[in-house]
Write a protein that holds these residues in place. Structure first.
Motif, mmCIF file in Angstrom:
data_model
loop_
_atom_site.group_PDB
_atom_site.id
_atom_site.type_symbol
_atom_site.label_atom_id
_atom_site.label_comp_id
_atom_site.label_asym_id
_atom_site.label_seq_id
_atom_site.Cartn_x
_atom_site.Cartn_y
_atom_site.Cartn_z
ATOM 1 N N UNK A 9 -3.690 -8.213 37.082
ATOM 2 C CA UNK A 9 -3.911 -9.542 37.484
ATOM 3 C C UNK A 9 -2.920 -10.369 37.835
ATOM 4 N N UNK A 79 -12.891 -7.030 37.630
ATOM 5 C CA UNK A 79 -12.377 -7.087 36.256
ATOM 6 C C UNK A 79 -12.885 -8.807 35.735
ATOM 7 N N UNK A 80 -12.462 -9.600 36.575
ATOM 8 C CA UNK A 80 -12.643 -11.200 36.357
ATOM 9 C C UNK A 80 -14.184 -11.486 36.416
ATOM 10 N N UNK A 81 -14.741 -10.754 37.318
ATOM 11 C CA UNK A 81 -16.224 -11.034 37.445
ATOM 12 C C UNK A 81 -17.062 -10.521 36.293
ATOM 13 N N UNK A 82 -16.655 -9.363 35.832
ATOM 14 C CA UNK A 82 -17.677 -8.549 34.774
ATOM 15 C C UNK A 82 -17.298 -9.083 33.328
ATOM 16 N N UNK A 83 -18.256 -9.202 32.738
ATOM 17 C CA UNK A 83 -17.882 -9.747 31.248
ATOM 18 C C UNK A 83 -17.306 -8.386 30.454
ATOM 19 N N UNK A 84 -16.532 -8.803 29.405
ATOM 20 C CA UNK A 84 -16.034 -7.763 28.556
ATOM 21 C C UNK A 84 -17.201 -7.303 27.586
#
Lengths: 195, 195
Positions: A9, A79-84
């Motif tokens: 990132x 990565x940023x769009x999906x929740x952990x």
DNA sequence: ACAGCCATGTAACTTGTTACATGATTTT
DNA sequence: AAAATCATGTAACAAGTTACATGGCTGT
């Protein structure tokens, strides 16, 4: 998947070299624990292997710059769009330990809980006391550090709440040990291992 | 260090064979996610390599029993006596992600937080709804399962609290992005990477 | 001169995890 | 006979982490 994705990132903002990446990672996450530089280079190699970054130019000072690829950029967006998700895979070490300990005959679970609670309280108090020394108390770096600190504090507080609930459950349910057995409905094979 | 130590602690109760260890681990921890059998055998090999267990007899049915060694027993005692420390090493993936995301120009952190909150709420609710189906609702197994479930629920609740606190901090502190820089006091080498 | 930081890299290792091969036994 | 489960094992990989080697540059 935390360091790897973070470095990627950061690289999405522009080319960086190894040492720089470590500094960027640390100032953006509050530098809780210093990141071993070797890990940066390992991670960069692996990211390159996976086609997410590419080795770029080397400047006059000998700095080896890496740049993100299109695939890498897409991965960052994903990565940023999906929740952990902390779904199935994540086994909590403490919970497993207490659960296992509670089922072992001859083990004093209450004592384990007490010890853990003591350690957690100390940790919580020391975190609350944690005043940034030397580091800036304002600006983005301070914000990042504060958020990271909050995260740890909330986690410790949750741990303490859980430990209390374990005590309650144990009090309400004094018989909790299990002896070795095949644990299958119908032990077709083998013997009921020593008891 | 969770599976490894757990298997060792179970073996401290008496010799077991691979499949049996999996069953024991699962009934003692509530079998949240089924443990791949292969992992048992890997772990046993590694424990043997480290001198903590030894390959014992093979019974008439072909079951290969492993037994704990003295060193192994001592290790179990040490594990149970010492609190689980989550000090420096443990980097929380979510916290790191949000911290990194918050410092990246052009990234909507609030949106990341919203998405995470939604996922966390769903997860919390589904965990609260989790009624053991088929599994016993009494006895040690039920207790273990309940404790493991509590642990996850408390963790999710702490996550939600933290997400709220992140929102508050961001609201109070609108400027939180950082551009690439050497992040060192005096950049002796290199150039101030593209901004 | 020497200590110490900046900088790159390599090698090894840990735990966790999955996929696959193989065969015995048991259930349908 | 076929499908499912029990059972053991091997091979490979992921991600994190550390230790070490090597040099350049800088401040004392």
């Amino acid at each position: 998947m935390s360091v790897r994705q973070s470095l990627l990132a950061i690289l999405d903002q522009g080319p960086c070299y190894g040492y720089q990446l470590r500094a960027e990672f640390e100032r953006r996450t509050g530098a809780s624990s210093p990141l071993n530089v070797g890990q940066i280079y390992n991670t960069l190699e692996r990211l390159e292997r996976d086609g997410l970054v590419a080795k770029g130019e080397t400047d006059a000072q000998g700095h080896v710059f890496y740049e993100i690829t299109q695939t890498g950029s897409r991965e960052v967006a994903r990565w940023l769009a999906a929740p952990v998700v902390r779904d199935a895979g994540t086994r909590d070490e403490l919970a497993v330990k207490i659960a296992i300990g509670a089922t072992l005959p001859g083990v004093d679970v209450a004592q384990i809980v007490r010890i853990q609670r003591g350690a957690a309280r100390e940790r919580r108090d020391s975190l609350r006391r944690a005043q940034p020394t030397g580091a800036p108390s304002e600006g983005p770096e301070a914000l990042a550090r504060a958020m990271m600190l909050d995260s740890t504090i909330f986690a410790v507080e949750a741990e303490l709440k859980w430990l209390d609930s374990v005590d309650e459950r144990l009090a309400r349910h004094p018989e909790h040990t299990l002896t070795l057995g095949l644990a299958t409905d119908r032990p077709r094979r083998g013997r009921p291992a020593q008891v």
